[in-house]
Write an enzyme that holds these catalytic residues in place. Structure first.
Site, short mmCIF file in Angstrom:
data_model
loop_
_atom_site.label_atom_id
_atom_site.label_comp_id
_atom_site.label_asym_id
_atom_site.label_seq_id
_atom_site.Cartn_x
_atom_site.Cartn_y
_atom_site.Cartn_z
N SER A 1 0.10 -32.48 25.53
CA SER A 1 0.47 -32.26 26.92
C SER A 1 0.01 -30.89 27.37
O SER A 1 -0.09 -29.95 26.56
CB SER A 1 1.99 -32.36 27.09
OG SER A 1 2.38 -32.00 28.41
N TYR B 1 10.20 -29.43 24.99
CA TYR B 1 9.07 -30.37 24.98
C TYR B 1 7.76 -29.63 24.78
O TYR B 1 6.91 -30.02 23.96
CB TYR B 1 9.05 -31.14 26.29
CG TYR B 1 7.92 -32.12 26.46
CD1 TYR B 1 7.91 -33.33 25.77
CD2 TYR B 1 6.87 -31.85 27.33
CE1 TYR B 1 6.88 -34.24 25.95
CE2 TYR B 1 5.84 -32.75 27.52
CZ TYR B 1 5.85 -33.95 26.82
OH TYR B 1 4.82 -34.85 26.99
#
Length: 245
Positions: free
Chosen positions: A137, A150
């Site tokens: 990501s 995250y």
């Protein structure tokens, strides 16, 4: 006809990639946690002419990874394409209050990916061919207050993939680290995302297929995220820590 292993096959991006790869003829070994969703993806691919085998598995059980890889290679034989696409989008505030939840989410998004890739790397290296795509990501490029749990997991994945890519390159295996930005998926539903920056799963899948075919090392998708993140990582810390991001 390509032999394809997809881990996290029920994700919107993974399913879109599978549909795209199906166009050229493919055999799929699909791994997912939700049996009903996994069957839906498998049925759709079968209707498109693909041969499909499914495996229901929670990837947080790290001890299951070795047998998963063995069984996938036994069923597929030669593995041409691997897509590692599983993960969750944690509630950052909840993780700040619950260390057990934070570790569980870090395992889902970081440790489970590293474990699985470690098991996958050896047979791919021995095979001497193939392409691995790993969904990381843009959040891993710099820790931000809104999602640093995250982001830290994805940062670990990105760093691990960088070293593994250099190792596998010598054996003729390519690894593409995939860094999506905002994507319109069930995982992001309800989030206040800026519409011009949100991609569809189909757009991201097209980018992934093209990058993996070309043997690209790192993919930002959509393309403009490379420049957005370049700006973000160069904001001085004295300014960055005052920002709401």
């Amino acid at each position: 006809m390509k032999n394809i292993l997809i881990v996290g096959a029920t994700s919107a991006i993974a399913a879109a990639c599978a549909r795209r790869w199906c166009e050229g003829g493919a055999r799929f070994y699909l791994v997912g946690r939700n049996a009903d969703k996994l069957r839906q993806v498998a049925d759709d691919l079968s209707a498109r002419g693909a041969e499909v085998h499914t495996c229901e598995l929670d990837l947080n059980f790290l001890e299951s990874h070795a047998s998963l890889v063995r069984e996938a290679f036994a069923w597929l034989g030669r593995v041409d394409v691997v897509l590692v696409a599983h993960g969750t989008l944690p509630d950052q505030k909840a993780c700040e209050q619950d260390a057990e939840l934070a570790i569980r989410e870090f395992t889902s998004n970081g440790l489970s990916v590293i474990s699985l890739l470690t098991h996958l790397a050896n047979p791919m290296e021995a095979q001497g061919s193939g392409s691995i795509g790993v969904i990381s990501s843009v959040a891993g490029d710099r820790g931000r207050p809104s999602n640093y749990l995250y982001g830290s997991a994805k940062s670990a994945v990105t760093a691990f993939c960088g070293g593994l890519r250099a190792r596998l390159f010598k054996a003729g295996v390519n690894l593409t680290t995939i860094k999506p930005g905002f994507v319109d998926t069930p995982m992001t539903k309800g989030l206040p995302l800026p519409a011009p920056l949100v991609a569809t799963p189909e757009q991201v899948a097209a980018d992934i297929a093209k990058a993996m075919d070309a043997g690209k090392g790192t993919l930002y998708t959509r393309w403009f995220w490379r420049y957005i993140m370049l700006i973000i990582i160069h904001i001085p810390d004295r300014i960055f820590r005052k920002m709401s991001m």
